[in-house]
Design a protein around this motif. Sequence first.
Motif, PDB file in Angstrom:
ATOM      1  N   GLY A   1      32.756   8.413   2.527  1.00 25.35           N
ATOM      2  CA  GLY A   1      33.531   7.273   2.070  1.00 25.35           C
ATOM      3  C   GLY A   1      33.231   5.993   2.830  1.00 25.35           C
ATOM      4  N   LEU A   2      31.971   5.744   3.103  1.00 31.39           N
ATOM      5  CA  LEU A   2      31.563   4.596   3.913  1.00 31.39           C
ATOM      6  C   LEU A   2      31.163   3.413   3.036  1.00 31.39           C
ATOM      7  N   ASP A   3      31.522   2.222   3.480  1.00 35.19           N
ATOM      8  CA  ASP A   3      31.121   0.994   2.814  1.00 35.19           C
ATOM      9  C   ASP A   3      29.833   0.502   3.467  1.00 35.19           C
ATOM     10  N   LEU A   4      28.690   0.654   2.778  1.00 35.39           N
ATOM     11  CA  LEU A   4      27.382   0.296   3.323  1.00 35.39           C
ATOM     12  C   LEU A   4      26.642  -0.602   2.334  1.00 35.39           C
ATOM     13  N   PRO A   5      27.127  -1.816   2.131  1.00 38.25           N
ATOM     14  CA  PRO A   5      26.539  -2.666   1.101  1.00 38.25           C
ATOM     15  C   PRO A   5      25.083  -3.030   1.353  1.00 38.25           C
ATOM     16  N   ILE A   6      24.716  -3.279   2.603  1.00 42.36           N
ATOM     17  CA  ILE A   6      23.334  -3.649   2.890  1.00 42.36           C
ATOM     18  C   ILE A   6      22.406  -2.460   2.680  1.00 42.36           C
ATOM     19  N   CYS A   7      22.780  -1.309   3.190  1.00 48.89           N
ATOM     20  CA  CYS A   7      21.953  -0.117   3.019  1.00 48.89           C
ATOM     21  C   CYS A   7      21.819   0.249   1.545  1.00 48.89           C
ATOM     22  N   ALA A   8      22.908   0.132   0.795  1.00 43.17           N
ATOM     23  CA  ALA A   8      22.871   0.439  -0.632  1.00 43.17           C
ATOM     24  C   ALA A   8      21.968  -0.549  -1.367  1.00 43.17           C
ATOM     25  N   THR A   9      22.026  -1.800  -0.987  1.00 42.21           N
ATOM     26  CA  THR A   9      21.200  -2.813  -1.630  1.00 42.21           C
ATOM     27  C   THR A   9      19.724  -2.596  -1.325  1.00 42.21           C
ATOM     28  N   VAL A  10      19.408  -2.217  -0.088  1.00 42.55           N
ATOM     29  CA  VAL A  10      18.016  -1.925   0.264  1.00 42.55           C
ATOM     30  C   VAL A  10      17.512  -0.730  -0.544  1.00 42.55           C
ATOM     31  N   ALA A  11      18.336   0.296  -0.699  1.00 43.17           N
ATOM     32  CA  ALA A  11      17.932   1.457  -1.505  1.00 43.17           C
ATOM     33  C   ALA A  11      17.612   1.031  -2.932  1.00 43.17           C
ATOM     34  N   ASP A  12      18.444   0.184  -3.500  1.00 47.02           N
ATOM     35  CA  ASP A  12      18.188  -0.298  -4.861  1.00 47.02           C
ATOM     36  C   ASP A  12      16.945  -1.184  -4.910  1.00 47.02           C
TER      37      ASP A  12
ATOM     38  N   ASP B   1       0.839  -1.200   0.000  1.00 48.15           N
ATOM     39  CA  ASP B   1       0.000   0.000   0.000  1.00 48.15           C
ATOM     40  C   ASP B   1       0.876   1.253   0.000  1.00 48.15           C
ATOM     41  N   ALA B   2       0.840   2.007  -1.088  1.00 46.99           N
ATOM     42  CA  ALA B   2       1.677   3.204  -1.222  1.00 46.99           C
ATOM     43  C   ALA B   2       1.270   4.302  -0.254  1.00 46.99           C
ATOM     44  N   ALA B   3       0.078   4.209   0.315  1.00 48.06           N
ATOM     45  CA  ALA B   3      -0.386   5.235   1.254  1.00 48.06           C
ATOM     46  C   ALA B   3       0.239   5.079   2.638  1.00 48.06           C
ATOM     47  N   ILE B   4       0.881   3.948   2.890  1.00 46.63           N
ATOM     48  CA  ILE B   4       1.500   3.697   4.196  1.00 46.63           C
ATOM     49  C   ILE B   4       2.896   4.322   4.215  1.00 46.63           C
ATOM     50  N   THR B   5       3.157   5.159   5.207  1.00 51.89           N
ATOM     51  CA  THR B   5       4.468   5.792   5.344  1.00 51.89           C
ATOM     52  C   THR B   5       5.493   4.775   5.822  1.00 51.89           C
ATOM     53  N   VAL B   6       6.572   4.636   5.057  1.00 52.60           N
ATOM     54  CA  VAL B   6       7.667   3.731   5.415  1.00 52.60           C
ATOM     55  C   VAL B   6       8.945   4.555   5.446  1.00 52.60           C
ATOM     56  N   GLU B   7       9.343   4.980   6.647  1.00 53.94           N
ATOM     57  CA  GLU B   7      10.474   5.895   6.786  1.00 53.94           C
ATOM     58  C   GLU B   7      11.785   5.294   6.265  1.00 53.94           C
ATOM     59  N   GLY B   8      11.925   3.972   6.370  1.00 53.71           N
ATOM     60  CA  GLY B   8      13.173   3.347   5.963  1.00 53.71           C
ATOM     61  C   GLY B   8      13.489   3.492   4.490  1.00 53.71           C
ATOM     62  N   ALA B   9      12.477   3.623   3.655  1.00 54.74           N
ATOM     63  CA  ALA B   9      12.711   3.762   2.217  1.00 54.74           C
ATOM     64  C   ALA B   9      13.424   5.079   1.921  1.00 54.74           C
ATOM     65  N   GLY B  10      12.924   6.169   2.484  1.00 55.44           N
ATOM     66  CA  GLY B  10      13.569   7.464   2.290  1.00 55.44           C
ATOM     67  C   GLY B  10      14.951   7.506   2.913  1.00 55.44           C
ATOM     68  N   THR B  11      15.097   6.886   4.088  1.00 53.63           N
ATOM     69  CA  THR B  11      16.395   6.872   4.756  1.00 53.63           C
ATOM     70  C   THR B  11      17.422   6.101   3.934  1.00 53.63           C
ATOM     71  N   ALA B  12      17.013   4.980   3.342  1.00 57.86           N
ATOM     72  CA  ALA B  12      17.933   4.210   2.494  1.00 57.86           C
ATOM     73  C   ALA B  12      18.440   5.060   1.334  1.00 57.86           C
ATOM     74  N   ARG B  13      17.552   5.826   0.740  1.00 60.93           N
ATOM     75  CA  ARG B  13      17.961   6.709  -0.361  1.00 60.93           C
ATOM     76  C   ARG B  13      18.904   7.795   0.133  1.00 60.93           C
ATOM     77  N   ALA B  14      18.605   8.360   1.312  1.00 57.38           N
ATOM     78  CA  ALA B  14      19.454   9.415   1.867  1.00 57.38           C
ATOM     79  C   ALA B  14      20.860   8.899   2.167  1.00 57.38           C
ATOM     80  N   LEU B  15      20.975   7.623   2.516  1.00 58.74           N
ATOM     81  CA  LEU B  15      22.278   7.052   2.873  1.00 58.74           C
ATOM     82  C   LEU B  15      23.220   6.950   1.679  1.00 58.74           C
ATOM     83  N   ARG B  16      22.696   6.974   0.470  1.00 63.84           N
ATOM     84  CA  ARG B  16      23.575   6.996  -0.697  1.00 63.84           C
ATOM     85  C   ARG B  16      24.489   8.214  -0.633  1.00 63.84           C
ATOM     86  N   GLY B  17      23.897   9.370  -0.343  1.00 61.69           N
ATOM     87  CA  GLY B  17      24.688  10.588  -0.247  1.00 61.69           C
ATOM     88  C   GLY B  17      25.615  10.585   0.946  1.00 61.69           C
ATOM     89  N   VAL B  18      25.151  10.057   2.069  1.00 62.44           N
ATOM     90  CA  VAL B  18      25.979   9.985   3.272  1.00 62.44           C
ATOM     91  C   VAL B  18      27.200   9.101   3.027  1.00 62.44           C
TER      92      VAL B  18
END
Length: 315
Positions: free
Chosen positions: A281-292, A259-276
């Motif tokens: 210079g951080l190695d975040l393979p799990i976070c990057a994979t979740v964002a993808d 349901d797209a109407a349900i707020t899922v904060e982790g999705a936006g945070t995963a995207r934000a972590l790409r920039g972080v």
Amino acid sequence: MSIGIIGAGAFGTALAVALAEKGPVTLWARNRDQAEAMADTRQNAQRLPGVDLPDNIAISCELETVLACNTLLFAVPTQRLRQFLTGLDLSDHTAVACCKGIEVTTGEGPASILSGARHRAVLTGPSFADDIARGLPTALTLACTDRTVAEALQSQLSTAKLRLYRTADVAGAELGGALKNVVAIGCGAVMGAGLGDSARAALLTRGFAEMQRVAVALGAQPETLMGLSGLGDLTLTCTSDKSRNYRLGLALGAGREFDAAITVEGAGTARALRGVAAKYGLDLPICATVADLVDDKVDVPGAMARLMARPLKEE
């Protein structure tokens, strides 16, 4: 001091119910129809069904009403918080962020977004709205750099069933609450795809290592991540389908619509972590994979293959 809660979703309503035990609470709902229905029925049937709202909760859709309160608890999504604050004067208020996440556009947490407030704090930790509303024992972290303010808030917001622990490490508390949502999506995807409990345990553990990397890079204290706002919240969110982040992962893993109407904060945070990750210079393979994964750039089999094929290393 009077308490106002901005956001009549499940968590905001649950906090209102819990805190009404100690005195009057004002709960602000964005939608007039919702506010009137809640006032008439004394329930939030859409977001927190089956829970009666005590008589000393005043429900309003008028911002002026809630802004008359000294202490404001913000239970609105992190990605919408800055826009919501536009034009509001919080210079006489103590603002408590009750949302979890990292803003995609700036990489900032809720406390930074609330910079216009006289005093700022963060309330976070392992909790589900339904548990709090029904009076089940819950412990949370209250993060605030000003000890005097923190002690006053701790007393004001603690109840017989809601216990708050203080910390001055605002960054650590924020990051624990934000980053665990990303790992929870991954854990849900593992279980939704039928990859098993062992795979979930591995993802949770290695995800926690990534949480600690980010926290240290952003100036947080590593020990904060070992507490309620980090490990405690991570454990809860990665193991229960009451978590919206975990449920999104389950849907992704099983190939089901969510349901797209349900707020899922982790999705936006995963995207934000790409920039972080790029900035520090951080190695975040799990976070990057979740964002993808949430952006449909990889499916679950591809995500697992990517992570399992990484070079072997020391733990």
